[in-house]
Design a protein around this motif. Structure first.
Motif, PDB file in Angstrom:
ATOM      1  N   PRO A 273      19.031  41.560  -2.597  1.00 31.43           N
ATOM      2  CA  PRO A 273      18.288  40.555  -2.515  1.00 31.43           C
ATOM      3  C   PRO A 273      18.055  40.000  -3.703  1.00 31.43           C
ATOM      4  CG  PRO A 273      17.171  42.648  -2.437  1.00 31.43           C
ATOM      5  CD  PRO A 273      18.534  42.780  -2.795  1.00 31.43           C
ATOM      6  N   LEU A 274      18.104  38.297  -4.648  1.00 29.89           N
ATOM      7  CA  LEU A 274      17.628  37.692  -6.244  1.00 29.89           C
ATOM      8  C   LEU A 274      15.778  38.099  -5.380  1.00 29.89           C
ATOM      9  CD1 LEU A 274      18.198  36.453  -8.381  1.00 29.89           C
ATOM     10  CD2 LEU A 274      17.349  34.704  -7.016  1.00 29.89           C
ATOM     11  N   GLU A 275      15.437  39.523  -6.926  1.00 29.13           N
ATOM     12  CA  GLU A 275      14.194  39.171  -7.249  1.00 29.13           C
ATOM     13  C   GLU A 275      13.613  38.686  -8.271  1.00 29.13           C
ATOM     14  OE1 GLU A 275      12.596  43.098  -8.987  1.00 29.13           O
ATOM     15  OE2 GLU A 275      14.112  43.698  -8.867  1.00 29.13           O
ATOM     16  N   ASP A 276      12.266  38.025  -8.660  1.00 28.15           N
ATOM     17  CA  ASP A 276      11.862  37.109  -9.180  1.00 28.15           C
ATOM     18  C   ASP A 276      10.848  37.990  -9.967  1.00 28.15           C
ATOM     19  OD1 ASP A 276      10.199  34.922 -10.114  1.00 28.15           O
ATOM     20  OD2 ASP A 276       9.912  34.091  -8.792  1.00 28.15           O
ATOM     21  N   LEU A 277      11.226  37.979 -11.481  1.00 24.93           N
ATOM     22  CA  LEU A 277      10.809  38.981 -12.042  1.00 24.93           C
ATOM     23  C   LEU A 277       9.632  37.921 -13.020  1.00 24.93           C
ATOM     24  CD1 LEU A 277      13.615  40.129 -14.045  1.00 24.93           C
ATOM     25  CD2 LEU A 277      12.527  41.023 -11.856  1.00 24.93           C
ATOM     26  N   GLY A 278       9.753  36.449 -12.877  1.00 26.65           N
ATOM     27  CA  GLY A 278       8.044  36.126 -13.678  1.00 26.65           C
ATOM     28  C   GLY A 278       8.688  35.603 -14.292  1.00 26.65           C
ATOM     29  N   GLU A 279       7.732  34.662 -15.064  1.00 28.38           N
ATOM     30  CA  GLU A 279       8.005  34.020 -15.999  1.00 28.38           C
ATOM     31  C   GLU A 279       9.637  33.642 -16.552  1.00 28.38           C
ATOM     32  OE1 GLU A 279       6.459  35.828 -19.153  1.00 28.38           O
ATOM     33  OE2 GLU A 279       4.290  36.779 -18.293  1.00 28.38           O
TER      34      GLU A 279
ATOM     35  N   THR B  62      21.324  39.149 -14.863  1.00 23.88           N
ATOM     36  CA  THR B  62      19.701  38.357 -15.201  1.00 23.88           C
ATOM     37  C   THR B  62      19.717  36.770 -15.396  1.00 23.88           C
ATOM     38  OG1 THR B  62      19.601  40.671 -15.527  1.00 23.88           O
ATOM     39  CG2 THR B  62      17.946  38.934 -16.922  1.00 23.88           C
ATOM     40  N   ALA B  63      19.437  36.523 -14.735  1.00 16.31           N
ATOM     41  CA  ALA B  63      18.941  34.807 -15.034  1.00 16.31           C
ATOM     42  C   ALA B  63      17.558  35.074 -16.048  1.00 16.31           C
ATOM     43  CB  ALA B  63      18.403  34.005 -14.050  1.00 16.31           C
ATOM     44  N   VAL B  64      18.143  34.057 -17.963  1.00 18.27           N
ATOM     45  CA  VAL B  64      16.923  34.210 -18.652  1.00 18.27           C
ATOM     46  C   VAL B  64      15.865  33.110 -19.136  1.00 18.27           C
ATOM     47  CG1 VAL B  64      17.772  36.504 -19.696  1.00 18.27           C
ATOM     48  CG2 VAL B  64      18.097  34.509 -20.066  1.00 18.27           C
ATOM     49  N   PRO B  65      14.941  32.664 -19.412  1.00 22.23           N
ATOM     50  CA  PRO B  65      14.881  31.522 -19.558  1.00 22.23           C
ATOM     51  C   PRO B  65      15.438  30.996 -21.032  1.00 22.23           C
ATOM     52  CG  PRO B  65      12.582  32.915 -20.041  1.00 22.23           C
ATOM     53  CD  PRO B  65      14.066  33.673 -19.504  1.00 22.23           C
TER      54      PRO B  65
END
Length: 96
Positions: free
Chosen positions: A65-71, A88-91
């Motif tokens: 699953p994809l986890e939404d870590l927030g922000e 990891t996808a980073v802003p």
């Protein structure tokens, strides 16, 4: 073409390096091993939707699953014994 970029390296060299490390560790039992090592790649994109799409694509390939870590951060991780592979996808830098 997707609007996200997954920073990646030379696949064959990476796999060869992992095999060389495994052989070295097997041949040298006195060398310490990490408790919980990990390998990761980053997803980069200009907007949240594209970052999420890149991380979701990686999660699907990993079968997790994809986890939404927030922000604006997203993560997908799969464990292989004590070794973790994560994406990891980073802003964008201005939001970090």
């Amino acid at each position: 073409m997707p609007e996200y970029v997954i920073k990646t390296g030379d696949r064959a060299a990476f796999i060869a390096g992992l095999r060389a490390l495994a052989d070295f560790m097997a041949d040298n039992p006195e060398v310490l091993v990490p408790y919980h090592p990990s390998v990761g790649v980053c997803v980069n994109a200009a907007d949240t939707a594209a970052r999420r799409a890149g991380a979701a694509s990686a999660a699907e390939l990993l079968g997790v699953p994809l986890e939404d870590l927030g922000e604006g951060y997203y993560s997908a991780r799969r464990e292989f014994g004590p070794v973790t592979y994560h994406v990891t996808a980073v802003p964008p830098k201005e939001r970090q």
